[in-house]
Design a protein around this motif. Sequence first.
Motif: not given
Length: 418
Positions: A1-28
Amino acid sequence: MATYHIETYGCTSNRGESRQIERALRDGGHRPADGPGDADVAILNTCTVVEKTERNMLRRAEELAEETADLVVTGCMALAQGEQFREAGIDAEVLHWDEVPTHVRNGECPTPTADAEPVLDGVVGILPIARGCMSNCSYCITKFATGRVDSPPIEHNLEKARALVHAGAKEIRVTGQDTGVYGWDDGERKLPELLDRICEIEGDFRVRLGMANPGGIHGIREELADVFARNEKLYDFIHAPVQSGSDEVLESMRRQHRVDEFREIVSTFDDRLDRWTLSTDFIVGFPTETSDDHERSMDLLREVRPEKINVTRFSKRPGTDAADMKGLGGTVKKERSKAMSELKMDVVGEAYGSMVGTVRDVLVVREGTGDSVKCRDSAYRQVIVQNADEHGLEPGQFATVEVTGHNTVYAFGEPVSA
């Protein structure tokens, strides 16, 4: 599986989207890296509040592109000003946030959870119809976790679909590692019947078919295209990942189709549907891919002109047969990825540009950035409507819009009287 690094800038909405991205990656099965230099892929979730922020985002993207083999840019600046990364010469995939997990999977199939239960996310219902696949791709590690396809009966999936509609789903996403082989474990090709019967459920909703490998749907292409033609509830959209325009590379990948079979699928849907969307994937830089093979992929992209394209650089997965192959250099993969990504933007931009001036019936699917909403037309193309409050639009509503402009990978629309 891949290793990833994620950086988030901006508002709460962006942080929420990053959490969903990370959740999908971890689930995979993917895992976070210690930093961008140790990651197979870096993900930059951007902000675009003021000009200074834009300059900071471009500078950070340049830095990450130097530190990691594969950079994905998403978030507000990617959506509103994605062309700036390209104009700055930054080697990155510019994607909507919910497309990021697909890109990181490196051509592997999605992995439904073990219980494969439906999920309601806003007005979008996720309906896993089966687990596992019938393929044995040389680069894919997912098969080790999921095994061969296991297809529940049609009525079982219908009960889950009815429950989603009853719970308020306006869009049902039919998912699986390979939806095209649903029923093969019982010796039957059940996908067309399942889609027909889901569309018979009472209610005003839309259905999107998830990834179906060309090898699985080639034998049912005519029957499947007829299902789309007679059901208005079905988005006229298929995701059939070709992965390469070279039969030699497809053989090394152990894909269960050849290029002409992919062409036949496209031709069949062209014959049956006036306006539809083809989504496909390409893996760039597979170990056996020559420069001629790469040009065949580029030629195929120019020929079939998919409206949605995912370009992924090959990276080795532990335990797979492809991991033992002598790989291409990172520079070669980067150059080929850049060339295909540039062609991709031209092809997709042309498709969305052709929508300008047309009138489309759309479903409002999600809230967007600021006071905007994200909608889908009958071919599952994304249309952004701004000033949503002024127009009284919210997720779950249907509307008629005139397409007034586009930004390469999505269109802008203004509501009109039906």
